[in-house]
Design a protein around this motif. Structure first.
Motif, PDB file in Angstrom:
ATOM      1  N   GLU A 173       1.256  -0.716  10.384  1.00  0.00           N
ATOM      2  CA  GLU A 173       0.721   0.432  11.078  1.00  0.00           C
ATOM      3  C   GLU A 173      -0.581   0.914  10.388  1.00  0.00           C
ATOM      4  N   VAL A 174      -1.677   1.094  11.570  1.00  0.00           N
ATOM      5  CA  VAL A 174      -3.054   1.536  11.116  1.00  0.00           C
ATOM      6  C   VAL A 174      -2.928   2.953  11.546  1.00  0.00           C
ATOM      7  N   LEU A 218      -3.188  16.102   2.946  1.00  0.00           N
ATOM      8  CA  LEU A 218      -4.144  15.512   2.520  1.00  0.00           C
ATOM      9  C   LEU A 218      -3.935  13.887   2.452  1.00  0.00           C
ATOM     10  N   PRO A 219      -5.240  13.340   2.511  1.00  0.00           N
ATOM     11  CA  PRO A 219      -4.884  11.668   2.267  1.00  0.00           C
ATOM     12  C   PRO A 219      -4.593  11.340   0.983  1.00  0.00           C
ATOM     13  N   VAL A 220      -3.464  10.704   0.610  1.00  0.00           N
ATOM     14  CA  VAL A 220      -2.995  10.388  -0.593  1.00  0.00           C
ATOM     15  C   VAL A 220      -2.615   8.996  -0.729  1.00  0.00           C
ATOM     16  N   GLN A 221      -2.836   8.262  -1.960  1.00  0.00           N
ATOM     17  CA  GLN A 221      -2.473   6.774  -2.136  1.00  0.00           C
ATOM     18  C   GLN A 221      -1.845   6.656  -3.237  1.00  0.00           C
ATOM     19  N   HIS A 222      -0.930   5.712  -3.239  1.00  0.00           N
ATOM     20  CA  HIS A 222      -0.151   5.567  -4.682  1.00  0.00           C
ATOM     21  C   HIS A 222      -0.227   4.205  -5.278  1.00  0.00           C
ATOM     22  N   TYR A 223      -0.047   3.831  -6.341  1.00  0.00           N
ATOM     23  CA  TYR A 223      -0.255   2.531  -6.847  1.00  0.00           C
ATOM     24  C   TYR A 223       0.092   2.463  -8.155  1.00  0.00           C
ATOM     25  N   THR A 224       0.661   1.198  -8.656  1.00  0.00           N
ATOM     26  CA  THR A 224       1.189   0.858 -10.149  1.00  0.00           C
ATOM     27  C   THR A 224       0.212  -0.185 -10.304  1.00  0.00           C
ATOM     28  N   LEU A 225      -0.655   0.452 -11.351  1.00  0.00           N
ATOM     29  CA  LEU A 225      -1.694  -0.390 -11.960  1.00  0.00           C
ATOM     30  C   LEU A 225      -1.250  -1.667 -12.809  1.00  0.00           C
ATOM     31  N   ALA A 226      -2.061  -2.794 -12.595  1.00  0.00           N
ATOM     32  CA  ALA A 226      -1.835  -4.048 -13.389  1.00  0.00           C
ATOM     33  C   ALA A 226      -2.878  -3.864 -14.815  1.00  0.00           C
ATOM     34  N   ALA A 227      -2.204  -4.071 -15.889  1.00  0.00           N
ATOM     35  CA  ALA A 227      -3.015  -3.776 -17.034  1.00  0.00           C
ATOM     36  C   ALA A 227      -4.257  -4.398 -16.999  1.00  0.00           C
ATOM     37  N   TRP A 233     -10.932  -1.430  13.035  1.00  0.00           N
ATOM     38  CA  TRP A 233     -10.211  -0.192  13.702  1.00  0.00           C
ATOM     39  C   TRP A 233     -11.173   1.050  13.458  1.00  0.00           C
ATOM     40  N   ARG A 234     -11.496   1.730  14.607  1.00  0.00           N
ATOM     41  CA  ARG A 234     -12.517   2.963  14.546  1.00  0.00           C
ATOM     42  C   ARG A 234     -11.260   4.432  14.850  1.00  0.00           C
ATOM     43  N   GLY A 235     -11.765   5.337  14.035  1.00  0.00           N
ATOM     44  CA  GLY A 235     -10.837   6.687  13.985  1.00  0.00           C
ATOM     45  C   GLY A 235      -9.559   6.232  13.118  1.00  0.00           C
ATOM     46  N   ALA A 236      -9.579   5.318  12.372  1.00  0.00           N
ATOM     47  CA  ALA A 236      -8.553   4.969  11.598  1.00  0.00           C
ATOM     48  C   ALA A 236      -8.164   5.904  10.241  1.00  0.00           C
ATOM     49  N   GLY A 237      -7.028   5.948   9.772  1.00  0.00           N
ATOM     50  CA  GLY A 237      -6.817   6.834   8.546  1.00  0.00           C
ATOM     51  C   GLY A 237      -6.388   5.684   7.580  1.00  0.00           C
ATOM     52  N   THR A 238      -5.210   5.617   7.244  1.00  0.00           N
ATOM     53  CA  THR A 238      -4.769   4.701   6.286  1.00  0.00           C
ATOM     54  C   THR A 238      -3.929   3.601   6.831  1.00  0.00           C
ATOM     55  N   ILE A 239      -3.479   2.590   5.764  1.00  0.00           N
ATOM     56  CA  ILE A 239      -2.389   1.778   6.141  1.00  0.00           C
ATOM     57  C   ILE A 239      -1.159   2.435   5.845  1.00  0.00           C
ATOM     58  N   ALA A 240      -0.425   2.712   6.735  1.00  0.00           N
ATOM     59  CA  ALA A 240       0.808   3.712   6.505  1.00  0.00           C
ATOM     60  C   ALA A 240       2.080   2.819   5.985  1.00  0.00           C
ATOM     61  N   GLN A 241       2.272   1.660   6.624  1.00  0.00           N
ATOM     62  CA  GLN A 241       2.986   0.704   6.150  1.00  0.00           C
ATOM     63  C   GLN A 241       3.022  -0.615   6.845  1.00  0.00           C
ATOM     64  N   ALA A 242       3.443  -1.535   5.809  1.00  0.00           N
ATOM     65  CA  ALA A 242       2.969  -3.080   6.286  1.00  0.00           C
ATOM     66  C   ALA A 242       4.818  -3.859   5.804  1.00  0.00           C
ATOM     67  N   VAL A 243       5.261  -4.388   6.799  1.00  0.00           N
ATOM     68  CA  VAL A 243       6.401  -5.074   6.473  1.00  0.00           C
ATOM     69  C   VAL A 243       6.551  -6.668   6.976  1.00  0.00           C
ATOM     70  N   PRO A 244       6.516  -7.341   6.099  1.00  0.00           N
ATOM     71  CA  PRO A 244       6.641  -9.028   6.481  1.00  0.00           C
ATOM     72  C   PRO A 244       7.999  -9.357   6.812  1.00  0.00           C
ATOM     73  N   SER A 245       7.952 -10.731   7.522  1.00  0.00           N
ATOM     74  CA  SER A 245       9.144 -11.211   8.389  1.00  0.00           C
ATOM     75  C   SER A 245       9.005 -12.765   8.056  1.00  0.00           C
ATOM     76  N   THR A 246      10.006 -13.595   7.972  1.00  0.00           N
ATOM     77  CA  THR A 246       9.978 -14.953   7.868  1.00  0.00           C
ATOM     78  C   THR A 246      11.023 -15.449   8.699  1.00  0.00           C
ATOM     79  N   ALA A 247      10.923 -16.862   9.136  1.00  0.00           N
ATOM     80  CA  ALA A 247      11.885 -17.563   9.942  1.00  0.00           C
ATOM     81  C   ALA A 247      11.706 -18.969   9.474  1.00  0.00           C
TER      82      ALA A 247
END
Length: 357
Positions: free
Chosen positions: A211-212, A269-278, A104-118
């Protein structure tokens, strides 16, 4: 400007056999700064895929996404850099499955991603609230049959552009997978998703809607609190002078932040959050070459070590910035050549927030 797809998505699968690796290729025409999205489909409930170097699993999802005990999906993203190319994706064993890659060109961040199953067709894609104008929505899905006729197609809602899907072709007594990717761009902000994906044979299904965001956007709303402007301006004396101060005021009508070279606005501002693994390094890649980086130790659960020049972060290592095991933050210069990259590591599992401007 809305996000635009680059070329056509690439894809491949294991065909009539199984494989312990996937050979990944990038879409034709990609450039440094484009955002890539890689989705992997696996028939099997215990086999795993290894995160490729420099790629990040999409935030907000527990990976892999499983349907029952024998079907799973992974997704990673990366802002492509000069010198990138195809690579081999490692698997924990002999896998039936495949992958797809969109760029994807002109893209910022991955704002949200939601899975589904059936457990059986049809699969209902997730609904996404708060999708921004100009964003792209990328949908991936697969249908798995434990035995019998291999699905001949996936059926997508007409709002999506659907490149040809693909399927493994082992004997009908083997667990085969038909998989595909579809996409759309949206011109109006709002809620999207909820469409159905169908298989033409009885099959269990896994899907993902992502969402990109667009790299540039208009911010609207009322501001009734203190806000900051950090700018470089050119005065009438034909010299360059700097302003960095608190500004008091309120805005009661729509307003826009459209950064241009030579000044910075400390809003949106572009901001990203994450819980680190040890003792596991996390790489934050941004969509531009910014001037400053701030890393925040959100909960102070452990000390945090980081670099801003795309060198490895090590716990207690020389050349790393450090935040103590306390709620704290540090602003430093971005030293990355090309798009801003911040690499973070900790001996514990603190939550961090990283922004760039």
């Amino acid at each position: 400007m809305p996000v635009a797809i680059v070329g056509a998505p690439t894809a491949d699968n294991t065909g009539t056999a199984t494989s312990t690796t996937f050979t990944i290729t990038l879409p034709s025409g990609w450039q440094a700064g484009d955002r890539a999205l890689l989705v992997v489909h696996i028939s099997g409930g215990s086999l795993t895929a290894t995160t490729p170097t420099g790629w990040d699993l999409l935030d907000g999802v527990t990976w892999p996404v499983n349907e029952g005990s024998s079907s799973r999906l992974y997704a990673w993203t990366r802002v492509l850099q000069s010198g990138d190319g195809g690579f081999s994706l490692g698997l924990s064993g002999s896998v039936t499955g495949g992958w797809s890659m969109s760029c994807w060109r002109g893209a910022g961040t991955i704002a949200q991603a939601v899975p589904s199953t059936a457990a059986a067709s049809p699969l209902t894609l997730a609904s996404l609230a708060g999708v921004g104008a100009g964003s792209a929505l990328v949908a991936a899905a697969h249908a798995r049959v434990s035995s019998g006729t291999i699905p001949g197609s996936l059926g997508w809602d007409g709002v999506y552009t659907t490149p040809p899907d693909q399927a493994t072709s082992r004997s009908t007594g083997s667990a085969n997978v038909r998989m595909g990717v579809a996409y759309r761009t949206v011109s109006t902000a709002g809620a999207y998703g909820g469409e159905q994906v169908t298989a033409d044979q009885p099959a269990s299904m896994v899907g993902l809607l992502v969402e990109v965001t667009s790299a540039s956007s208009t911010v609207t709303g009322a501001v009734a609190t203190t806000w900051n402007v950090a700018a470089t301006a050119t005065g009438s004396t034909a010299t360059t002078w700097g302003v960095r101060q608190q500004t008091q005021g309120s805005v009661t009508t729509s307003w826009a932040v459209a950064p241009t070279p030579g000044w910075e606005a400390a809003v949106a501002l572009p901001v990203q959050h994450y819980t680190l693994a040890a003792n596991t390094e996390k790489t934050f890649t941004f969509d531009g070459n910014y001037g400053w980086v701030e890393v925040l130790n959100v909960d102070g659960a452990a000390a945090v070590y980081f670099t801003t020049d795309n060198t490895a972060a090590t716990v207690g290592g020389d050349g790393c910035y450090v935040l103590p095991a306390a709620i704290s933050s540090l602003e430093v210069r971005d030293a990355t050549t090309g798009n801003t990259v911040v690499r973070v590591k900790s001996a514990g599992t603190p939550t961090v927030s990283v922004r760039a401007w």
